[in-house]
Design a protein around this motif. Structure first.
Motif, PDB file in Angstrom:
ATOM      1  N   PRO A 178      25.922  61.775  -8.472  1.00  0.00           N
ATOM      2  CA  PRO A 178      25.915  63.135  -9.192  1.00  0.00           C
ATOM      3  C   PRO A 178      24.606  63.841  -8.311  1.00  0.00           C
ATOM      4  O   PRO A 178      24.042  65.233  -8.573  1.00  0.00           O
ATOM      5  N   ASP A 179      23.242  63.281  -8.424  1.00  0.00           N
ATOM      6  CA  ASP A 179      22.413  63.622  -7.686  1.00  0.00           C
ATOM      7  C   ASP A 179      21.636  64.294  -6.549  1.00  0.00           C
ATOM      8  O   ASP A 179      21.082  64.719  -6.100  1.00  0.00           O
ATOM      9  N   GLN A 180      23.227  63.801  -5.515  1.00  0.00           N
ATOM     10  CA  GLN A 180      23.523  64.420  -4.361  1.00  0.00           C
ATOM     11  C   GLN A 180      24.642  64.414  -4.274  1.00  0.00           C
ATOM     12  O   GLN A 180      24.876  65.572  -2.795  1.00  0.00           O
ATOM     13  N   LEU A 181      25.392  65.006  -5.049  1.00  0.00           N
ATOM     14  CA  LEU A 181      26.436  65.469  -5.177  1.00  0.00           C
ATOM     15  C   LEU A 181      27.342  66.262  -6.373  1.00  0.00           C
ATOM     16  O   LEU A 181      27.508  65.486  -6.631  1.00  0.00           O
ATOM     17  N   ALA A 182      27.355  67.334  -5.793  1.00  0.00           N
ATOM     18  CA  ALA A 182      27.559  68.715  -7.115  1.00  0.00           C
ATOM     19  C   ALA A 182      29.556  68.449  -6.912  1.00  0.00           C
ATOM     20  O   ALA A 182      30.002  67.975  -6.103  1.00  0.00           O
ATOM     21  N   PRO A 183      30.695  68.286  -8.155  1.00  0.00           N
ATOM     22  CA  PRO A 183      31.977  67.867  -8.009  1.00  0.00           C
ATOM     23  C   PRO A 183      32.925  68.966  -7.281  1.00  0.00           C
ATOM     24  O   PRO A 183      33.767  69.206  -6.823  1.00  0.00           O
ATOM     25  N   ASP A 184      31.765  70.397  -6.633  1.00  0.00           N
ATOM     26  CA  ASP A 184      33.167  71.484  -6.488  1.00  0.00           C
ATOM     27  C   ASP A 184      31.757  71.498  -4.605  1.00  0.00           C
ATOM     28  O   ASP A 184      32.788  72.513  -3.989  1.00  0.00           O
ATOM     29  N   GLU A 185      31.258  71.133  -4.603  1.00  0.00           N
ATOM     30  CA  GLU A 185      30.040  71.109  -2.559  1.00  0.00           C
ATOM     31  C   GLU A 185      31.438  70.915  -1.658  1.00  0.00           C
ATOM     32  O   GLU A 185      31.158  71.292  -0.847  1.00  0.00           O
ATOM     33  N   LEU A 186      32.081  70.083  -1.932  1.00  0.00           N
ATOM     34  CA  LEU A 186      32.959  69.895  -0.868  1.00  0.00           C
ATOM     35  C   LEU A 186      34.005  71.310  -1.246  1.00  0.00           C
ATOM     36  O   LEU A 186      34.590  71.286   0.859  1.00  0.00           O
ATOM     37  N   ALA A 187      34.566  70.962  -1.710  1.00  0.00           N
ATOM     38  CA  ALA A 187      36.031  72.607  -2.068  1.00  0.00           C
ATOM     39  C   ALA A 187      34.982  73.360  -1.477  1.00  0.00           C
ATOM     40  O   ALA A 187      35.938  73.757  -1.338  1.00  0.00           O
TER      41      ALA A 187
END
Length: 209
Positions: A178-187
């Protein structure tokens, strides 16, 4: 499903579904008994069997409830794109939020998918529910491209499969780190250029943004 209509039935069904989502997520689909669901819901086994025959049937009721939640959220997001300066950013922001229920559903649906892979009958039922959900998503995608003034050049059912895979894969990585990738980052990074690459502008269509 042998069940009579009573005034209390909607409340009973809602209680069973809420309890099942929590217990399945905590203990796993296979590790949860019907008795545990009933205990969490504060109901009897009779209340369960008057509405569902098996745990699998209960899961698919949860699937349909969650699917409607997804469709409502996507429909609201597509509608909110009208007049937005950054319509795709608006869409992604509204559809990528991960609340408690979404987190619990992810745990349950991931485990049930593994169960279905091992059980052909469950796999067939899951595939049919997935198919019905995708059909509704495709209709919303048609509206989405129309809002963007673009015409898709790919099969929209296949695109629905891809975006589902992106969402679920990104969510898995986000929950692990969770500290490395937000849920919407890739989208946010990859959906806008993808949409442009797999569609063409409609003649004389006003371009948003």
């Amino acid at each position: 499903m042998p069940r009579g209509q009573t005034k209390r039935r909607p409340q009973t069904v809602s209680s069973l579904l809420d309890a099942a989502l929590e217990v399945f997520a905590d203990r796993g689909f296979r590790g949860t008994s019907i008795e545990e669901v009933c205990e969490r819901a504060g109901l009897t086994r009779g209340a369960f069997y008057s509405n569902y025959r098996t745990k699998e049937e209960l899961f698919f009721a949860l699937f349909d409830r969650h699917a409607q939640r997804v469709l409502d959220r996507l429909a609201d997001a597509v509608d909110a794109m009208r007049g937005s300066v950054e319509p795709l950013a608006e869409l992604i922001s509204r559809t990528s939020a991960v609340d408690h229920a979404e987190h619990r559903w992810y745990l349950l649906s991931t485990e049930f998918t593994l169960h279905a892979i091992r059980n052909p009958d469950a796999a067939r039922r899951l595939a049919e529910h997935d198919r019905r959900l995708r059909a509704e998503v495709v209709r919303l995608f048609e509206t989405l491209f129309d809002q963007l003034g673009r015409r898709p050049t790919v099969d929209l059912d296949s695109l629905a499969r891809f975006t589902t895979a992106l969402h679920e894969g990104a969510l898995a990585q986000s929950l692990v780190e969770p500290d490395q990738l937000a849920p919407d980052e890739l989208a946010r990074a990859y959906l806008p250029p993808l949409i442009e690459a797999i569609s063409i502008a409609k003649p004389d269509a006003p371009q948003p943004g």
